[in-house]
Scaffold this active site. Structure first.
Site, mmCIF file in Angstrom:
data_model
loop_
_atom_site.group_PDB
_atom_site.id
_atom_site.type_symbol
_atom_site.label_atom_id
_atom_site.label_comp_id
_atom_site.label_asym_id
_atom_site.label_seq_id
_atom_site.Cartn_x
_atom_site.Cartn_y
_atom_site.Cartn_z
ATOM 1 N N CYS A 1 0.485 -1.827 -14.734
ATOM 2 C CA CYS A 1 0.474 0.337 -15.048
ATOM 3 C C CYS A 1 0.751 0.628 -15.998
ATOM 4 O O CYS A 1 0.130 2.081 -15.427
ATOM 5 C CB CYS A 1 1.452 0.677 -13.779
ATOM 6 S SG CYS A 1 2.349 -0.847 -12.050
ATOM 7 N N TYR B 1 2.591 1.017 6.928
ATOM 8 C CA TYR B 1 2.301 0.578 7.730
ATOM 9 C C TYR B 1 1.570 -0.039 9.118
ATOM 10 O O TYR B 1 1.196 -0.071 9.822
ATOM 11 C CB TYR B 1 1.545 -1.056 7.051
ATOM 12 C CG TYR B 1 1.120 -0.531 5.937
ATOM 13 C CD1 TYR B 1 -0.005 -1.110 5.166
ATOM 14 C CD2 TYR B 1 2.425 -1.335 4.715
ATOM 15 C CE1 TYR B 1 0.417 -1.315 3.448
ATOM 16 C CE2 TYR B 1 2.737 -1.278 3.360
ATOM 17 C CZ TYR B 1 1.207 -0.691 3.031
ATOM 18 O OH TYR B 1 1.225 -0.478 1.367
ATOM 19 N N GLU C 1 15.847 10.740 -11.948
ATOM 20 C CA GLU C 1 13.926 11.332 -11.603
ATOM 21 C C GLU C 1 13.703 12.427 -11.082
ATOM 22 O O GLU C 1 12.911 12.434 -11.278
ATOM 23 C CB GLU C 1 13.558 9.707 -10.935
ATOM 24 C CG GLU C 1 14.095 7.858 -12.015
ATOM 25 C CD GLU C 1 12.472 8.281 -13.151
ATOM 26 O OE1 GLU C 1 11.485 8.982 -13.292
ATOM 27 O OE2 GLU C 1 12.462 6.903 -14.168
ATOM 28 N N CYS D 1 -2.812 5.200 -10.401
ATOM 29 C CA CYS D 1 -2.378 3.949 -11.006
ATOM 30 C C CYS D 1 -3.308 3.247 -11.950
ATOM 31 O O CYS D 1 -4.095 3.456 -11.171
ATOM 32 C CB CYS D 1 -1.410 3.489 -10.197
ATOM 33 S SG CYS D 1 0.106 2.285 -10.883
ATOM 34 N N CYS E 1 -2.504 -0.709 -11.913
ATOM 35 C CA CYS E 1 -2.386 -1.888 -11.628
ATOM 36 C C CYS E 1 -2.974 -2.435 -11.572
ATOM 37 O O CYS E 1 -3.862 -3.700 -11.372
ATOM 38 C CB CYS E 1 -0.973 -2.277 -11.187
ATOM 39 S SG CYS E 1 -0.513 -2.140 -9.258
ATOM 40 N N ARG F 1 7.340 -5.837 -13.856
ATOM 41 C CA ARG F 1 7.418 -4.096 -14.128
ATOM 42 C C ARG F 1 8.914 -3.773 -14.218
ATOM 43 O O ARG F 1 9.137 -2.304 -14.521
ATOM 44 C CB ARG F 1 7.080 -3.864 -12.739
ATOM 45 C CG ARG F 1 5.704 -4.437 -12.891
ATOM 46 C CD ARG F 1 5.028 -2.954 -11.577
ATOM 47 N NE ARG F 1 4.157 -3.517 -10.578
ATOM 48 C CZ ARG F 1 3.053 -3.732 -11.167
ATOM 49 N NH1 ARG F 1 2.661 -4.214 -12.834
ATOM 50 N NH2 ARG F 1 1.777 -4.454 -10.122
ATOM 51 N N LYS G 1 10.556 4.543 -7.760
ATOM 52 C CA LYS G 1 10.278 4.029 -7.401
ATOM 53 C C LYS G 1 10.854 2.816 -8.119
ATOM 54 O O LYS G 1 10.863 2.757 -9.481
ATOM 55 C CB LYS G 1 8.559 3.982 -6.983
ATOM 56 C CG LYS G 1 8.038 2.196 -7.596
ATOM 57 C CD LYS G 1 6.673 2.646 -8.316
ATOM 58 C CE LYS G 1 5.526 1.130 -7.864
ATOM 59 N NZ LYS G 1 4.626 1.141 -8.156
ATOM 60 N N SER H 1 4.974 -3.088 1.601
ATOM 61 C CA SER H 1 4.334 -4.350 2.474
ATOM 62 C C SER H 1 5.089 -5.008 2.415
ATOM 63 O O SER H 1 4.844 -5.349 3.590
ATOM 64 C CB SER H 1 3.095 -4.405 1.705
ATOM 65 O OG SER H 1 4.138 -5.330 0.405
ATOM 66 N N LYS I 1 10.873 4.765 -3.204
ATOM 67 C CA LYS I 1 9.874 3.533 -2.913
ATOM 68 C C LYS I 1 11.160 2.027 -3.446
ATOM 69 O O LYS I 1 11.402 2.525 -4.204
ATOM 70 C CB LYS I 1 9.003 4.044 -3.339
ATOM 71 C CG LYS I 1 8.250 2.275 -2.705
ATOM 72 C CD LYS I 1 6.817 2.592 -3.790
ATOM 73 C CE LYS I 1 5.953 1.643 -3.252
ATOM 74 N NZ LYS I 1 4.506 1.548 -4.317
HETATM 75 C C1 PBG Z 1 0.883 0.526 -7.428
HETATM 76 C C2 PBG Z 1 1.595 0.211 -6.423
HETATM 77 C C3 PBG Z 1 2.150 -0.860 -5.855
HETATM 78 C C4 PBG Z 1 2.974 0.054 -4.508
HETATM 79 C C5 PBG Z 1 2.424 0.880 -4.117
HETATM 80 N N1 PBG Z 1 1.397 1.208 -5.012
HETATM 81 C C6 PBG Z 1 2.650 -2.027 -6.236
HETATM 82 C C7 PBG Z 1 3.581 -2.317 -7.378
HETATM 83 O O1 PBG Z 1 3.926 -1.112 -8.335
HETATM 84 O O2 PBG Z 1 3.302 -3.311 -8.370
HETATM 85 C C8 PBG Z 1 3.170 -1.336 -3.312
HETATM 86 C C9 PBG Z 1 3.023 -0.634 -2.332
HETATM 87 C C10 PBG Z 1 3.666 -1.823 -1.123
HETATM 88 O O3 PBG Z 1 4.145 -2.287 -1.516
HETATM 89 O O4 PBG Z 1 3.062 -1.687 0.032
HETATM 90 N N2 PBG Z 1 1.641 0.802 -9.060
#
Ligand code: PBG
Length: 327
Positions: free
Chosen positions: A130, A313, A233, A120, A122, A217, A195, A274, A248
């Site tokens: 991105c 994590y 998708e 990616c 970003c 986004r 996503k 996260s 995700k």
């Molecule tokens: C990058 C990306 C993101 C995450 C994984 N790859 C952030 C986003 O799309 O803003 C998030 C991972 C997480 O929150 O643990 N595109």
């Protein structure tokens, strides 16, 4: 069979019985641990919004990877931070970027570990989006070329698998064709197929300073209200050559995991992001949740919904708990 003939509690009487009839089991072999690689040397700095997760320089990434292998976890997912950010995210596809260096070091030091890289822009763009920005637009087709170059730079460094997370249309096919053309037809792609434009990425964006500098986004990530679209998708990414598909975030989208499970027999990954991690950590710190039980319950629910692979994590913590017989 009704009460009193049938008593559901009969099989709940002891730990051994409960284990015997358990429908969903977690195993270390299905976890992937994300790691954050930064430029520099001897850096191991805790990320404030993600207690227990660190910014790691390449040498420290290798140390962490050894511990990952010792835990029986088969794979890591690498994210990188650049020295400098620019409009085109050039360090994303630099052969000397932190991720590319880390991949080389890892394949040398811990060859059995599966090294997957997030593809990616970003983390590398100064605007935090991105893709390539023109005016207020994130331009899809111009971005594809940069993603191809990023993926190739990872694979040339030795990455075992690439995972595009950008949500540009056509990127799986574009990366597949490009890698094949360069002779890397055996490198699998794990596609972030569905996503969502989620608030649960907040702590991650703090960790990599990738919050968009304007807008959000939602013109490329999916609307949280849509589940049928996730099927579409996913099918598109499969047609384009994805080897593993992903949903995700995980916990607010368990129905999506279950739905995608129904429409493909490819391996299905779910990303316990996260914010899902930070929620449990924060509530546990306040004494409002039992961290260990909440963690295992959350991970079990993701597996129960239909995921084969969990990116989390919590991977190391969960393995330690499972080895001790759970909670
Ligand atoms: C990058 C990306 C993101 C995450 C994984 N790859 C952030 C986003 O799309 O803003 C998030 C991972 C997480 O929150 O643990 N595109």
């Amino acid at each position: 069979m009704r009460f009193p003939t049938y008593r559901a509690r009969r099989l709940r009487e002891s730990t051994a019985l409960r284990r015997l009839v358990q429908e969903t089991r977690l195993a270390p072999s299905e976890f992937i641990l994300p790691l954050f690689v930064v430029p520099g040397h001897d850096i191991r700095q805790e990320i404030s919004s993600m207690p227990g997760q660190y910014h790691l320089s390449v040498d420290q990434t290798v140390e962490e990877a050894k511990s990952v292998v010792d835990h029986g976890i088969p794979a890591v997912l690498l994210f990188g931070l650049p020295e400098v950010k620019d409009p085109l995210g050039q360090e994303a596809y630099s052969p000397t970027g932190a991720v590319q260096q880390a991949v080389r070091a890892l394949k040398q030091a811990v060859p059995t570990l599966i090294v997957i890289t997030d593809v990616c822009l970003c983390e590398y763009t100064d605007h935090g989006h991105c893709g390539v920005v023109q005016g207020e637009h994130i331009v899809n087709d111009l971005t594809l070329e940069l993603l191809q170059r990023t993926a190739l730079s990872h694979v040339e460094a030795g990455a075992d698998m690439v995972a595009p997370s950008d949500m540009m249309d056509g990127r799986v096919g574009a990366i597949r064709a490009f890698l094949d053309d360069k002779g890397y037809h055996t490198t699998p792609i794990m596609a972030y197929a569905s996503k969502y434009a989620s608030s649960f990425y907040g702590p991650f964006r703090e960790a990599v300073q990738s919050a968009p500098q304007f807008g959000d986004r939602r013109s490329y990530q999916m609307d949280p209200a849509n589940a049928r679209e996730a099927v579409r998708e996913t099918q598109l990414d499969i047609e384009e050559g994805a080897d593993i598909v992903m949903v995700k975030p995980a916990l607010p989208y368990l129905d999506v995991i279950a739905r995608v499970r129904q429409i493909t027999d490819l391996p299905l990954a779910a990303y316990n992001v996260s914010g899902e991690y930070a929620m449990i950590k924060a509530a546990a710190r306040l004494g409002w949740l039992d961290e260990e039980r909440a963690m295992l319950e959350a991970l079990t629910s993701i597996k129960r919904a239909g995921a084969d692979i969990i990116i989390t994590y919590f991977a190391k913590d969960a393995v330690r708990l499972l080895a001790g017989g759970g909670v």
